[in-house]
Design a protein around this motif. Structure first.
Motif, PDB file in Angstrom:
ATOM      1  N   TRP A 172       0.824  -1.217   0.000  1.00 22.11           N
ATOM      2  CA  TRP A 172       0.000   0.000   0.000  1.00 22.11           C
ATOM      3  C   TRP A 172       0.856   1.264   0.000  1.00 22.11           C
ATOM      4  N   LEU A 185      -3.667 -10.850  -9.735  1.00 25.87           N
ATOM      5  CA  LEU A 185      -4.393 -10.156  -8.692  1.00 25.87           C
ATOM      6  C   LEU A 185      -5.752  -9.698  -9.184  1.00 25.87           C
ATOM      7  N   MET A 186      -6.639  -9.470  -8.236  1.00 23.25           N
ATOM      8  CA  MET A 186      -7.969  -8.991  -8.593  1.00 23.25           C
ATOM      9  C   MET A 186      -7.918  -7.488  -8.789  1.00 23.25           C
ATOM     10  N   SER A 187      -8.754  -6.987  -9.708  1.00 23.84           N
ATOM     11  CA  SER A 187      -8.822  -5.553  -9.955  1.00 23.84           C
ATOM     12  C   SER A 187     -10.093  -5.250 -10.739  1.00 23.84           C
ATOM     13  N   ASN A 188     -10.203  -4.012 -11.218  1.00 24.58           N
ATOM     14  CA  ASN A 188     -11.256  -3.644 -12.160  1.00 24.58           C
ATOM     15  C   ASN A 188     -10.573  -3.175 -13.435  1.00 24.58           C
ATOM     16  N   LEU A 209      -5.768   2.440  -4.901  1.00 23.41           N
ATOM     17  CA  LEU A 209      -6.030   1.114  -5.492  1.00 23.41           C
ATOM     18  C   LEU A 209      -5.383   0.984  -6.859  1.00 23.41           C
ATOM     19  N   PRO A 210      -4.785  -0.181  -7.163  1.00 26.78           N
ATOM     20  CA  PRO A 210      -4.324  -0.422  -8.527  1.00 26.78           C
ATOM     21  C   PRO A 210      -5.471  -0.942  -9.402  1.00 26.78           C
TER      22      PRO A 210
END
Ligand SMILES: [Zn+2]
Lengths: 139, 382
Positions: free
Chosen positions: A20, A96-99, A129-130
């Motif tokens: 972070w 990784l999870m993301s949008n 947030l990435p």
């Protein structure tokens, strides 16, 4: 903490602080085992493959490809459905999870394996947030 | 004790299923438990072991008046009850206790009291830090994420996916207790409300109220009891990850494969020995993974296998004959109902009874492909 978003705000733990702190600086950080070479995410202070504590941070390129996703039509705090919930595969290996943002949230614009690049979104003073956007124009 | 065979001597669901606004979750546990004990011909005072998930086993023991000498609170999602059977096998055969009650109850529709799960997660957990900020709200938008990868890799269409609820509804039509019984078409499934593309509403389970329980003991003890014994030939369990994003391969479940392989190994049977199969189906893609990961189909072949009606009424491998989680009922932790149907089939008392069933396999998932449990039942000792 002063949230600037209605989205779910993570609570930083000692083991995840480097991640972070990285996103606040515009850096996507994963970890690498200096004993076996394994690159991994999510964070922990030892290698999940060989348990070695000889690990270092890797600064990722921010390049990724779309591994899989859904387009959620469900209400979620801070989101306007429909929106993609994606799992991306970093050029460095880990997923990784993301949008995926910056393109229509439709199956024809969200193609598996399409190239993506990291962008950042501020959730609070502490949390950036990435997220990912397509790097090529989708026809 | 090692050569003692484990049997299910009592099995029952709650007195009603579906919409039960007059019972709390703990009473659903008790209703199923008392029904299962009546089926076994046993009393609460005969029970010396308790296992449950979703509630603390001590809550259930105290509520029912059980003084336990063995407790299993394994609670890793809907397949926990399959794991309880496996743990019972080890406990009873090593002499830790004699008669185990496994209970499930869940007020999934009426929400009495409202459950804590699935949202929000703890903000400091991995789920809270690395999934929830991206708008994940629970199983419909999490457990479904891997399937587009499967579709892409195996050239599968949404119509193929829609066949799963269509065929299961055929089974549900034969079951008076099923929540949904009306026939549906592929077009109906595709036209239903979009939930999380590619999943529409009819590809997702309902949320209903219910419960069920099992009474487990040894073959020797079961001989004197009125219940119709069902043998547990083998069981398996495994786990992979709490984060769906970290599932090793989105087209196959490592937990499914490990759990199933252990169960078949312990039972000493082959896939072709299986007469009936229950594959936990909170969502339409899970039977596809189940058929392949349990070894009934080659990778990428399950959608064809389903389309060719192998799993449908009259097919050579009947699957989810109660209608499945998609049509029968789904309180949230469906594993108990999958096992209840396996037991009804080998006892030959199922609503949609398959002829000549000797061996039935019940396979469960926990969480977001997080965990898995498999149990192999038979009406014969071997
Ligand atoms: Zn290592």
């Amino acid at each position: 903490m002063h949230p600037t978003s209605d989205k779910f705000i993570p609570f930083i733990t000692p083991e995840t602080r480097h991640f972070w702190e990285g996103t606040k600086l515009g850096e996507l950080r994963i970890q690498k085992c200096d004993s076996c070479g394994h690159k991994y995410f999510p964070p922990r202070p030892f290698c999940p493959k060989c348990s070695s504590k000889d690990i270092s941070l890797v600064l990722c390129s921010g390049e990724a490809k779309l591994y899989s996703y859904v387009i959620s039509h469900l209400p979620a705090p801070g989101f306007k459905p429909p929106f993609s919930i994606a799992v991306v595969e970093l050029l460095e290996g880990p997923r990784l999870m993301s949008n995926v943002i910056g393109c229509p949230q439709t199956p024809s614009s969200l193609l598996l394996d399409m190239p993506l690049a990291v962008v950042y979104e501020k959730l609070s003073d502490e949390i950036i947030l990435p997220l990912f956007k397509p790097t090529e124009k989708i026809v | 004790m090692k050569n003692q065979k484990l049997v299910v001597i009592g099995a029952a669901e709650t007195t009603s299923l579906g919409d039960i606004p007059h019972l709390s979750q703990v009473q659903l546990h008790a209703d199923g438990a008392l029904n299962a004990l009546a089926d076994a011909g046993l009393k609460i005072s005969d029970v010396d072991g308790i296992a449950t998930a979703g509630e603390n086993p001590i809550t259930i023991a105290q509520y029912l008046g059980i003084h336990p000498e063995w407790i299993d609170g394994t609670s890793v999602g809907g397949c926990s009850f399959m794991m309880h059977i496996r743990h019972s096998l080890s406990a009873i055969t090593s002499g830790l206790c004699k008669t185990i009650l496994i209970t499930h109850g869940e007020s999934g529709k009426s929400r009495i009291p409202p459950p804590e799960w699935p949202w929000p997660p703890r903000p400091g957990s991995y789920e809270g830090q690395f999934e929830a900020p991206f708008g994940t709200m629970g199983p419909p938008d999490l457990l479904t994420i891997p399937f587009l990868r499967y579709m892409e890799d195996y050239n599968i269409t949404v119509e193929d996916l829609a066949m799963v609820p269509v065929i299961q509804r055929e089974w549900a039509a034969l079951n008076p207790k099923a929540w949904f019984k009306e026939p549906i078409t592929v077009q109906d499934v595709l036209d239903s409300k979009m939930i999380a593309y590619p999943f529409t509403l009819f590809m997702c389970c309902p949320r209903t109220d219910g419960g069920g329980a099992l009474v487990i003991t040894t073959e020797e003890r079961a001989k004197d009891l009125p219940g119709k014994e069902v043998y547990v030939l083998g069981a398996g369990e495994s786990g992979e990850t709490m984060l769906i994003s970290q599932m090793q391969d989105f087209t196959t479940s490592r937990a499914f494969k490990t759990s199933a392989n252990r169960a078949f190994l312990e039972a000493g049977i082959e896939r072709e020995d299986v007469d009936h199969l229950m594959l936990y189906d909170a969502f339409a893609h899970l039977p596809i993974y189940g058929l392949e990961d349990l070894g009934f189909c080659e990778r990428g072949e399950a959608p064809n296998f389903i389309r060719d009606r192998n799993t449908a009424p009259g097919g050579r491998l009947p699957v989810n004959t109660n209608g499945g989680g998609l049509s029968y009922m789904h309180s949230g932790m469906y594993g108990m109902y999958a096992m209840q149907e396996s037991i009804r089939q080998v006892r030959k008392v199922a609503a949609a009874q398959v002829p000549d069933v000797k061996i039935s396999v019940a396979h469960g998932i926990g969480g977001m492909f997080s965990a898995s449990g498999t149990v192999i039942f038979s009406n014969q000792p071997n």
